[in-house]
Enzyme design. Sequence first.
Site, PDB file in Angstrom:
ATOM      1  CE1 TYR A  19       0.948   1.198   4.284  1.00  0.00           C
ATOM      2  CE2 TYR A  19       0.471  -1.130   4.553  1.00  0.00           C
ATOM      3  CZ  TYR A  19       1.024   0.048   5.033  1.00  0.00           C
ATOM      4  OH  TYR A  19       1.659   0.069   6.245  1.00  0.00           O
ATOM      5  CB  SER A 263       7.458   2.569  11.040  1.00  0.00           C
ATOM      6  OG  SER A 263       7.551   1.188  10.826  1.00  0.00           O
ATOM      7  CE  LYS A 264       4.696   0.986   2.992  1.00  0.00           C
ATOM      8  NZ  LYS A 264       4.823   0.186   1.767  1.00  0.00           N
ATOM      9  NE  ARG A 265       9.464  -2.315  10.534  1.00  0.00           N
ATOM     10  CZ  ARG A 265      10.773  -2.374  10.752  1.00  0.00           C
ATOM     11  NH1 ARG A 265      11.380  -3.543  10.733  1.00  0.00           N
ATOM     12  NH2 ARG A 265      11.464  -1.288  10.983  1.00  0.00           N
TER      13      ARG A 265
END
Length: 501
Positions: A19, A263-265
């Site tokens: 994404y 962050s994506k995480r």
Amino acid sequence: MIEITPPVRVRFAPSPTGYLHIGGVRTALFNWLFARHYGGQFILRIEDTDEKRYVPGAADDIMASLRWVGIEWDEGPDIGGPYGPYIQSLRFDQGIYQVYSAQLLESGHAYMSFTTEEELAQLRADAEMRGVKAFRFRGLERDWPLERQRELAATGKPYTIRLKTPLTGQTTFTDLVRGAEGITVQNDQLQDIVLIKTSGMPVYHFAHLVDDHLMRITHVLRAEEWVPSTPYHLLLYQAFGWKPPVFAHLPVILRQDGKGKLSKRKDDVATNRFWERGYLPEAMMNYLALQGWSFDDKTEIMSRDELIERFTIDRVQASPARWNPEKLRDINGIYIRKLAPEDLAERLLPFLAAAGLIGDPPSEAERAYVVRLVPLIHERLEELSEAPGLLEFFFREPRPGPDGYAPASLVPRGLDAPQTAAMLRAAHATLHDLELWTPEALEVALRELCTRLERKPGQLFGALRVAVSGRAVAPPLFDMLAALGRERVLARLDAAIAALG
């Protein structure tokens, strides 16, 4: 003020590895505003040369996310343009990159490296044991004649193509965000980076540079993380004899607590999540523009046209921006309150339909009813997704009991259940006989009832609010009663009175 000479051509070149990160949208937005301010072109290019991380459908998500915010492109994978194709794998299939990698080999600015991944790992480990803090790879083949490299390649031995970085001298470049004095790197601090993988596919450092040149990109506005790679890119431009674009490295966006980048995480940063939660695209564009740029020290709310008019690169800050979800909610609420009721109702329909409160598509009667309800929550909304929760009782009957509201919540302070039931029965009779069912008439009648019953308005109004909505906090009482209608209000009062025994 930095002087920019039109025409300008900029690009946003994301990788379809998942994404679209909201930070990527900020980078795209700054490029788009820059192009629009100077009357130039904004190009979208999909950089899909990382086969291992490629995610099917990600490119479609990227384009949908950009369009949702209001960013459109002048050239791109879906609309074409004079320098297409705009997807790197298609450009690879056409042999575009092979021509230029061969050129670098012929000129001696690149070489075939036959070092395997295992051998490279061992070299790093050996360097670490010797106390080398920064391992910089330079292959033995860099000093081989090209013919010898080709002879070994002809045996079928896999190889990469690496840049032959100079061992002496320095590389300097100017960054529009980080000052005109320039950034200088000593060449002996660099290494021979991979340009072409063993599969023949180019890596970012090589492919993006060839594409930027062929697509006539004049300015590269990209994330700060690419500053250390820029000397390699300058060396490649010099090797080809091409004029490099002007660079501007945009500040990172830190997490709300300032501890590290978004962050994506760790963070909720998928762009599609924001439209799912009901953020307005115009609010998101406004907020993202403030992530590393400002017009002055006080102006925050700016329309699309105002942002285009005011955006200049000299106002982009070098210091990191900081993500503030509360500020984004505030700005979204401001934009929601600026909408006309009919416009807001139209934007709420998908959320109400997804909650099963109205049909999909809604009927004309449902549309009209939502328009009527909008003024009751207009001032309270900060995300469109909040609307189903605020309006649910207008569509579904609140029930007293284990699966609904607690009957005890009907009883106001200072009264008991029988007194509350008697008060609600009196309200039922008053509302049953009321001729004019408007907020004004309802208020007059119920305030007169408080006087007759010698009850405080808060006691009657609080019990009525719970009885008709099932909750202690709801839209203004008289507007709510008017919107629900006489029949539904009386039926809900009957249920509340029965629950009180």
